[in-house]
Design a protein around this motif. Structure first.
Motif, short mmCIF file in Angstrom:
data_model
loop_
_atom_site.label_atom_id
_atom_site.label_comp_id
_atom_site.label_asym_id
_atom_site.label_seq_id
_atom_site.Cartn_x
_atom_site.Cartn_y
_atom_site.Cartn_z
N ASP A 61 -3.88 9.90 -14.43
CA ASP A 61 -3.79 10.77 -13.27
C ASP A 61 -2.34 11.02 -12.89
O ASP A 61 -1.61 10.10 -12.50
N ASN A 62 -1.92 12.28 -12.99
CA ASN A 62 -0.54 12.63 -12.65
C ASN A 62 -0.23 12.46 -11.16
O ASN A 62 0.92 12.25 -10.78
N THR A 63 -1.25 12.55 -10.31
CA THR A 63 -1.05 12.38 -8.86
C THR A 63 -0.39 11.04 -8.57
O THR A 63 0.47 10.92 -7.68
N ASN A 64 -0.77 10.01 -9.31
CA ASN A 64 -0.21 8.68 -9.09
C ASN A 64 1.31 8.68 -9.21
O ASN A 64 2.02 8.03 -8.43
N LEU A 65 1.81 9.40 -10.20
CA LEU A 65 3.26 9.39 -10.44
C LEU A 65 4.02 10.22 -9.43
O LEU A 65 5.17 9.91 -9.10
N ILE A 66 3.40 11.28 -8.92
CA ILE A 66 4.06 12.05 -7.87
C ILE A 66 4.28 11.15 -6.66
O ILE A 66 5.37 11.15 -6.05
N PRO A 122 0.84 -1.21 0.00
CA PRO A 122 0.00 0.00 0.00
C PRO A 122 0.87 1.25 0.00
O PRO A 122 1.94 1.27 0.61
N ILE A 123 0.40 2.30 -0.66
CA ILE A 123 1.18 3.53 -0.71
C ILE A 123 1.34 4.11 0.69
O ILE A 123 2.35 4.78 0.99
N GLY A 124 0.39 3.85 1.57
CA GLY A 124 0.49 4.36 2.93
C GLY A 124 1.70 3.86 3.70
O GLY A 124 2.10 4.46 4.70
N LYS A 125 2.30 2.79 3.23
CA LYS A 125 3.52 2.27 3.85
C LYS A 125 4.68 3.23 3.66
O LYS A 125 5.63 3.25 4.45
N TYR A 126 4.62 4.04 2.62
CA TYR A 126 5.73 4.92 2.26
C TYR A 126 5.39 6.41 2.38
O TYR A 126 6.28 7.22 2.64
N VAL A 127 4.13 6.76 2.12
CA VAL A 127 3.72 8.18 2.14
C VAL A 127 2.47 8.29 3.01
O VAL A 127 1.47 7.61 2.76
N MET A 143 -2.70 3.43 -13.21
CA MET A 143 -3.72 4.49 -13.27
C MET A 143 -5.08 4.01 -12.82
O MET A 143 -6.11 4.29 -13.44
N ARG A 144 -5.12 3.29 -11.70
CA ARG A 144 -6.39 2.79 -11.19
C ARG A 144 -6.53 3.07 -9.69
O ARG A 144 -7.15 2.31 -8.95
N SER A 145 -5.97 4.18 -9.23
CA SER A 145 -6.00 4.48 -7.80
C SER A 145 -7.30 5.11 -7.33
O SER A 145 -7.70 4.94 -6.18
N GLY A 146 -7.94 5.91 -8.19
CA GLY A 146 -9.13 6.65 -7.81
C GLY A 146 -8.85 8.01 -7.22
O GLY A 146 -9.79 8.74 -6.87
N LEU A 154 -1.31 2.51 -8.58
CA LEU A 154 -0.82 3.83 -8.94
C LEU A 154 -0.18 3.80 -10.33
O LEU A 154 -0.43 4.66 -11.17
N ALA A 155 0.65 2.79 -10.58
CA ALA A 155 1.37 2.70 -11.85
C ALA A 155 0.45 2.40 -13.02
O ALA A 155 0.73 2.81 -14.15
#
Length: 422
Positions: free
Chosen positions: A227-232, A155-160, A177-180, A174-175
């Motif tokens: 979604d560009n947010t995913n890549l940030i 999960p992204i929450g593990k890192y951010v 483009m299915r994060s929502g 995220l990679a």
């Protein structure tokens, strides 16, 4: 022209940007296409997660007979098709390279690199590549997967911290483009901040703040939404795990091992000479402006990078064949899920009717770098405007015109999106 048109295009993602392939940039992603993707994501009924389909890798015995010899006659056809797109879409200048083993190569530059001086476009110019940056950022992430330092299903929450649904959104989602998550480059306040001072720097945290003030759009994994947010977020993962700035990691661990000599992840608005001037209508007023020296930090891990024709011709094959990754990890990258009609998206990579790669767009520039394993053929297109024509990105128009001639069974084609004011 409406503010919505200017805002969505500015955050080009194409390339998808796709843009914005696409392919939006970084932008980026790039442009009107980014808004079309967003509309598609919002309006489509949430489908059940589609089964993954592995993109074919280059065959040991390529079916090269499907690709024509790039003879003078074929070159004349290509010249005419490219000039027609330039005239219709009012593109100042474009650089094109097309090649396949044993079939010759087609390398051309058309039009001008600088409308003020009339300096011609030439194949050796540096260009901003927008959302093609995503292919480098995801490669960096996948290298860390190979090193056992991150897992695609972490999960992204593990890192951010502070990410909406961060305990359930995975790095894989995220990679692909299915994060929502909401795309920060569609936020009205962001658009105002960018266009009021396009030379200002943005931090990744500022970009995420524009996204996180919006509710999530759908459950993780439910839809495709460019979604560009995913890549940030993925860029921040690379920084945290590697312990060094993203630009340093990509320049050292991706660009250099790939043998690229004129590709860089800038830390500000630097733009090595020689380069083309870029022209955009993604401005506060909608009037065309020279965006050459605008700071691409707003695209960061999604769209800030710079490259040239020679490097991108090499990168097309490196990306599609996975020479910087283990075969197992490359196979994960190439598992595509339906994204748009005729287009599948894997991990930071498109498959459009067999052409594998990405496009890019950010104010003033667009790019397209794709590889067709069946030939195997490489196509790179670089141009110095991102202004849409009848709802389509000009890079897509060039890609379609070229592939209709040389690979009629594999036409690079993205659906046109309606754009108010164009």
């Amino acid at each position: 022209m409406t503010t919505h048109r200017r805002r969505s295009a500015a955050m080009a993602a194409v390339a998808a940007g796709l843009l914005a392939l696409p392919v939006a940039a970084g932008a980026g992603p790039a442009a009107a296409y980014a808004r079309g993707v967003a509309a598609y994501a919002r309006d489509a009924a949430p489908p059940a997660p589609a089964p993954a389909v592995t993109v074919p890798v280059p065959s040991p015995t390529p079916v090269s007979d499907e690709f024509p010899r790039l003879s003078p006659a074929v070159a004349r056809q290509l010249d005419d098709a490219i000039r027609k797109v330039m005239t219709e879409a009012k593109v100042p200048g474009v650089i094109v390279a097309l090649s396949a083993p044993g079939k010759g190569e087609y390398v051309r530059a058309f039009g001008v690199a600088d409308k003020a001086t009339g300096a011609p476009m030439t194949p050796g110019l540096n260009m901003r590549i927008g959302s093609e940056t995503k292919t480098f950022t995801v490669t960096a992430l996948l290298q860390l997967v190979d090193d056992g330092k991150v897992g695609l299903d972490d999960p992204i929450g593990k890192y951010v911290s502070g990410v909406p649904n961060g305990d359930r959104i995975t790095l894989r989602q995220l990679a692909e483009m299915r994060s929502g998550l909401f795309n920060y480059s569609e936020d009205e306040d962001f658009f105002k901040a960018l266009t009021s001072d396009p030379r200002r720097p943005f931090t990744p945290q500022e970009l995420l703040a524009y996204s996180f003030k919006h509710p999530v759009l759908f459950e993780p994994g439910a839809k495709f939404y460019y979604d560009n947010t995913n890549l940030i977020l993925l860029g921040l993962v690379v920084e945290k795990v590697s312990g060094i700035p993203l630009a340093d990691y990509i320049n050292r661990e991706v660009v250099k091992p790939a043998g690229l000599k004129h590709t860089l992840f800038p830390t500000g608005a630097e733009f090595p000479e020689p380069h083309a001037q870029g022209y955009t209508d993604q401005t506060a007023t909608g009037k065309t402006a020279n965006s050459t020296d605008w700071n691409p930090s707003w695209g960061w891990a999604a769209g800030a990078m710079i490259s040239d024709l020679t490097d991108l011709r090499s990168w097309a094959k490196t990306l599609a064949t996975g020479t910087l990754l283990t075969p197992a990890t490359q196979a994960e990258r190439l598992k595509v899920i339906d994204a748009l009609p005729g287009a599948g998206y894997g991990l930071g990579i498109f498959n459009i009717h067999g052409w594998i790669g990405h496009n890019g767009s950010l104010p003033g520039y667009q790019s397209l770098t794709v590889y067709l394993p069946q030939a195997p053929a490489t196509l790179v297109v670089l141009l110095n405007t991102d202004t849409a024509y009848q709802g389509s990105e000009p890079s897509t128009l060039f890609g379609r015109a070229i592939t209709e001639i040389v690979t009629p069974e594999h036409v690079f084609m993205l659906p046109a999106q309606p754009v108010t004011g164009h």
